[in-house]
Enzyme design. Sequence first.
Site, mmCIF file in Angstrom:
data_model
loop_
_atom_site.group_PDB
_atom_site.id
_atom_site.type_symbol
_atom_site.label_atom_id
_atom_site.label_comp_id
_atom_site.label_asym_id
_atom_site.label_seq_id
_atom_site.Cartn_x
_atom_site.Cartn_y
_atom_site.Cartn_z
ATOM 1 N N LYS A 35 0.957 -1.263 -0.028
ATOM 2 C CA LYS A 35 0.087 0.046 0.067
ATOM 3 C C LYS A 35 0.959 1.286 -0.004
ATOM 4 O O LYS A 35 0.658 2.115 -0.839
ATOM 5 C CB LYS A 35 -0.989 0.028 1.329
ATOM 6 C CG LYS A 35 -1.891 -0.969 1.316
ATOM 7 C CD LYS A 35 -2.810 -0.558 2.695
ATOM 8 C CE LYS A 35 -1.976 -0.848 3.998
ATOM 9 N NZ LYS A 35 -1.468 -2.072 4.458
ATOM 10 N N ARG B 65 -9.299 1.046 8.654
ATOM 11 C CA ARG B 65 -8.734 -0.357 8.908
ATOM 12 C C ARG B 65 -9.866 -1.018 9.616
ATOM 13 O O ARG B 65 -9.761 -2.176 9.898
ATOM 14 C CB ARG B 65 -7.416 -0.118 9.712
ATOM 15 C CG ARG B 65 -6.215 -0.293 8.994
ATOM 16 C CD ARG B 65 -5.279 -0.363 9.926
ATOM 17 N NE ARG B 65 -3.841 -1.258 9.744
ATOM 18 C CZ ARG B 65 -2.862 -0.521 9.089
ATOM 19 N NH1 ARG B 65 -2.722 0.592 8.838
ATOM 20 N NH2 ARG B 65 -1.729 -1.352 8.850
ATOM 21 N N ARG C 15 12.218 -6.192 4.986
ATOM 22 C CA ARG C 15 11.904 -4.765 4.949
ATOM 23 C C ARG C 15 12.800 -4.215 5.941
ATOM 24 O O ARG C 15 12.931 -4.786 7.024
ATOM 25 C CB ARG C 15 10.417 -4.509 5.302
ATOM 26 C CG ARG C 15 10.253 -3.001 5.240
ATOM 27 C CD ARG C 15 8.614 -2.704 4.748
ATOM 28 N NE ARG C 15 7.694 -2.953 6.083
ATOM 29 C CZ ARG C 15 6.451 -2.666 5.875
ATOM 30 N NH1 ARG C 15 5.800 -2.072 4.948
ATOM 31 N NH2 ARG C 15 5.754 -3.009 7.010
ATOM 32 N N ARG D 181 11.535 -2.657 11.527
ATOM 33 C CA ARG D 181 10.569 -1.977 12.295
ATOM 34 C C ARG D 181 10.206 -3.006 13.302
ATOM 35 O O ARG D 181 10.156 -4.077 12.939
ATOM 36 C CB ARG D 181 9.254 -1.887 11.394
ATOM 37 C CG ARG D 181 9.008 -0.173 11.170
ATOM 38 C CD ARG D 181 7.937 -0.128 10.056
ATOM 39 N NE ARG D 181 6.895 -0.756 10.558
ATOM 40 C CZ ARG D 181 5.545 -0.514 9.745
ATOM 41 N NH1 ARG D 181 5.542 0.193 8.407
ATOM 42 N NH2 ARG D 181 4.559 -1.062 9.966
ATOM 43 N N ARG E 129 -0.552 -9.093 13.176
ATOM 44 C CA ARG E 129 -1.124 -8.062 12.262
ATOM 45 C C ARG E 129 -1.876 -8.738 11.264
ATOM 46 O O ARG E 129 -2.906 -8.156 10.783
ATOM 47 C CB ARG E 129 0.280 -7.174 11.736
ATOM 48 C CG ARG E 129 0.980 -6.340 12.582
ATOM 49 C CD ARG E 129 2.063 -5.530 12.277
ATOM 50 N NE ARG E 129 2.013 -4.697 11.031
ATOM 51 C CZ ARG E 129 2.790 -4.111 10.421
ATOM 52 N NH1 ARG E 129 3.835 -4.664 10.216
ATOM 53 N NH2 ARG E 129 2.308 -3.431 9.724
HETATM 54 P P1 AMP Z 1 1.474 0.739 8.795
HETATM 55 O O1 AMP Z 1 2.284 1.359 8.760
HETATM 56 O O2 AMP Z 1 0.122 1.221 8.104
HETATM 57 O O3 AMP Z 1 1.480 -0.757 8.680
HETATM 58 O O4 AMP Z 1 0.737 0.765 10.608
HETATM 59 C C1 AMP Z 1 1.270 0.474 11.504
HETATM 60 C C2 AMP Z 1 0.624 0.110 12.837
HETATM 61 O O5 AMP Z 1 -0.104 1.560 13.004
HETATM 62 C C3 AMP Z 1 -0.482 -0.625 12.766
HETATM 63 O O6 AMP Z 1 -0.044 -1.933 12.804
HETATM 64 C C4 AMP Z 1 -1.415 -0.300 13.625
HETATM 65 O O7 AMP Z 1 -1.039 -0.412 15.173
HETATM 66 C C5 AMP Z 1 -1.557 1.415 13.466
HETATM 67 N N1 AMP Z 1 -2.275 1.928 12.606
HETATM 68 C C6 AMP Z 1 -1.995 2.471 11.625
HETATM 69 N N2 AMP Z 1 -3.108 2.876 10.783
HETATM 70 C C7 AMP Z 1 -4.012 2.600 11.756
HETATM 71 C C8 AMP Z 1 -5.533 2.703 11.769
HETATM 72 N N3 AMP Z 1 -5.996 3.315 10.605
HETATM 73 N N4 AMP Z 1 -6.164 2.257 12.681
HETATM 74 C C9 AMP Z 1 -5.715 1.623 13.636
HETATM 75 N N5 AMP Z 1 -4.159 1.625 13.839
HETATM 76 C C10 AMP Z 1 -3.585 1.875 12.692
#
Ligand code: AMP
Length: 216
Positions: free
Chosen positions: A13, A88, A127, A160, A171
């Site tokens: 994404k 999400r 990654r 990360r 996740r």
């Molecule tokens: P990402 O970088 O998009 O994979 O997001 C990393 C982490 O941030 C996720 O595993 C969640 O813990 C938190 N996070 C990011 N976007 C959201 C969202 N829209 N709703 C809830 N938690 C989020």
Amino acid sequence: MRLIMLGAPGAGKGTHALLLSKEYNIPQISTGDILRSHIKNETDLGKKAKKYMDKGLLVPDELVVEIVKKRIQEEDCKEGFILDGFPRTIPQAEALDKALEELAIALDKVVNIDVPDEVIIKRMAGRRVCSNCGASYHIENKKPLKENICDECGSELKQREDDKEETVRKRLQVYEEQTKPLIEYYEKRGILLTIEGDGSVEEIGNKIKNTLEVSK
Ligand code: AMP
């Protein structure tokens, strides 16, 4: 153009949101990046969010909804935006609908990148992200010019915390339970475009662009 990028963690994404943001000259809004910058700056929101993120869990809806509501009203979002990692959950999608309605704007498309779990686990294990600017690399598929050093800013690359295999599996489970229902939510609206996402960045990027062009 107002887009949402949907897909499991590690589906690509962020990578494709960035490419589309350059292509269409509209901002990429990554809730994950915004939350990570709060963590880095040790804000109250960052302290709250970290507890969930480190475990691979979602941050509570109300926290992320507020971030996005504010961000989409900023000047640079006038011509459109690409939401990356938001919504999400169904309540987040409903809150977004309400906010967009109040602003009298509408979503154009939801791009759903579909990648098998095993491919995702392999991708995320390799990654690496820049500890300073957040640029993303892969130890096999997108190597930096100098090992473990960011091409953009010269800082050290790190894995990360939530990209470790056990957290990735958590996740993916969270994605199945809480995020996947959004596919049906947007399919019913007739704005969902699903792209098979197992391939090179270039291949998938071209598929997304072509599908968006055809569906205009
Ligand atoms: P990402 O970088 O998009 O994979 O997001 C990393 C982490 O941030 C996720 O595993 C969640 O813990 C938190 N996070 C990011 N976007 C959201 C969202 N829209 N709703 C809830 N938690 C989020």
